[in-house]
Design a protein around this motif. Structure first.
Motif, short mmCIF file in Angstrom:
data_model
loop_
_atom_site.label_atom_id
_atom_site.label_comp_id
_atom_site.label_asym_id
_atom_site.label_seq_id
_atom_site.Cartn_x
_atom_site.Cartn_y
_atom_site.Cartn_z
N ARG A 31 10.14 -32.49 52.76
CA ARG A 31 8.88 -32.16 52.06
C ARG A 31 9.40 -32.37 50.35
NH1 ARG A 31 5.89 -26.28 51.72
NH2 ARG A 31 5.10 -27.08 53.68
N LEU A 34 14.52 -31.31 44.83
CA LEU A 34 14.36 -30.82 43.81
C LEU A 34 15.98 -30.79 42.92
CD1 LEU A 34 12.92 -28.82 45.87
CD2 LEU A 34 12.29 -27.70 43.71
N MET A 48 11.05 -31.86 40.43
CA MET A 48 10.70 -31.98 41.80
C MET A 48 10.08 -33.36 42.19
SD MET A 48 7.84 -29.76 44.01
CE MET A 48 8.76 -28.29 43.91
N THR A 50 8.47 -35.69 45.36
CA THR A 50 7.99 -35.74 46.61
C THR A 50 7.84 -37.10 47.03
OG1 THR A 50 5.85 -35.33 45.76
CG2 THR A 50 7.20 -33.49 46.44
N THR A 94 10.71 -28.24 55.90
CA THR A 94 9.53 -27.29 56.17
C THR A 94 10.16 -26.56 57.56
OG1 THR A 94 8.10 -29.05 57.39
CG2 THR A 94 7.74 -28.54 55.30
N GLN A 95 9.78 -25.35 57.75
CA GLN A 95 10.25 -24.57 58.97
C GLN A 95 9.27 -23.47 59.20
OE1 GLN A 95 14.39 -23.94 59.58
NE2 GLN A 95 13.76 -21.78 60.58
N GLY A 97 6.42 -23.39 58.21
CA GLY A 97 5.50 -23.26 56.86
C GLY A 97 5.96 -22.76 55.67
N SER A 98 7.33 -22.15 55.89
CA SER A 98 8.01 -21.67 54.62
C SER A 98 8.77 -22.59 54.11
CB SER A 98 8.91 -20.64 55.03
OG SER A 98 9.87 -21.17 55.88
N GLU A 99 9.13 -22.41 52.74
CA GLU A 99 10.05 -23.40 51.94
C GLU A 99 11.41 -22.88 51.91
OE1 GLU A 99 8.04 -25.82 50.21
OE2 GLU A 99 9.69 -26.63 49.73
N LYS A 100 12.19 -23.49 52.67
CA LYS A 100 13.69 -22.93 52.65
C LYS A 100 14.38 -24.37 51.85
CE LYS A 100 16.46 -23.98 56.22
NZ LYS A 100 17.07 -23.99 57.39
N LEU A 101 14.94 -23.85 50.81
CA LEU A 101 15.57 -24.87 49.99
C LEU A 101 17.07 -24.80 50.47
CD1 LEU A 101 14.44 -24.22 46.36
CD2 LEU A 101 13.87 -26.27 47.93
N VAL A 102 17.89 -26.00 50.82
CA VAL A 102 19.06 -26.42 51.00
C VAL A 102 19.74 -27.09 50.04
CG1 VAL A 102 20.64 -27.44 52.86
CG2 VAL A 102 18.36 -26.44 53.53
N PHE A 103 20.62 -26.47 49.48
CA PHE A 103 21.46 -27.17 48.08
C PHE A 103 22.93 -27.93 48.73
CE2 PHE A 103 19.67 -25.43 44.43
CZ PHE A 103 18.61 -24.42 44.83
N GLY A 104 22.94 -28.72 47.73
CA GLY A 104 24.26 -29.62 47.71
C GLY A 104 25.48 -28.89 47.15
#
Lengths: 113, 116
Positions: A31, A34, A48, A50, A94-95, A97-104
């Protein structure tokens, strides 16, 4: 498994140099991507992204997303000692409908005078 | 405007003791809430996230648990701390997306936990 890889892990430059930080990702249903800057405690939001190919700019910082290459770069021109920080890239899949942020793991930038 | 409060700022706890870190958000409703852990000044590891009261998703099996007893309150707990639980814990919130709207996450100031 969702994955975000940043390179380099650390970088030492002199004031006035230009730096390019890299972020690549593998996520399901991408999606947004950031960028954050973390100096001491709380990471602060930078950009951000997109859409592919559209550069976002804020002062000496700019960033662009390449969805074909599944990557993004963060450029900092005319670096200053105040740019020293850890720069974090995160991807929002997206999972349900929620926003799950995965960081490096971040790039630790040190700017020497 | 929205604010996020996280406490305590630092904590030193013995191995085997319980843990409770609290995070609250003001100025918004039905936020997404997150707990991250950061080791040795590096990247953030997502531990838990929540899209609503009582709804917790766990990302990494571990010695920790999370609860969301109220809409804007997120708690990170442990019954018995391990040495490996030491780290910098960050709480964050984001607006629940509608459709394809995009939102960024906002972070609290973090809790530096040292288990001795």
């Amino acid at each position: 498994e969702d994955k975000v890889v940043q390179s380099p892990l650390s970088l030492v430059v002199h004031e006035g140099d230009t730096v390019t930080l890299n972020c690549s990702y593998e996520v399901t249903n991408f999606r947004s991507l950031l960028w954050y800057k973390q100096e001491k405690k709380a990471p602060t939001f930078l950009f951000m992204l997109t859409s592919s190919g559209i550069e976002k700019k804020s002062g000496r910082l700019s960033s662009i997303l390449d969805k074909k290459e599944l990557s993004s770069i963060l450029n900092i021109t005319a670096t200053q000692t105040g740019d020293s920080a850890i720069y974090l890239c995160a991807v929002g899949p997206t999972q349900g409908g929620s926003e799950k942020l995965v960081f490096g793991k971040g790039t630790k930038l040190t700017v020497n005078p | 405007s929205q604010t996020i409060h996280q406490w305590p700022a630092t904590l030193v706890q013995p191995v085997g003791s319980p843990l409770s870190l609290e995070c609250t958000v003001e100025g918004t409703s039905n936020p997404n809430l997150y707990w991250y852990r950061q080791a040795a000044g590096r990247g953030l590891q997502l531990l838990f996230y929540s899209v609503g009261i009582g709804q917790i998703s766990s990302e990494v099996p571990q010695n920790l648990s999370a609860s969301r007893p109220q809409d804007r309150q997120f708690i990170l707990s442990s019954k018995k701390l391990l040495l490996s639980d030491s780290g910098f814990y960050l709480c964050a919130w984001s607006v629940s997306p509608k459709g394809w709207a995009n939102t960024e996450a906002f972070f609290g100031q973090g809790t530096r936990l040292t288990v001795v």
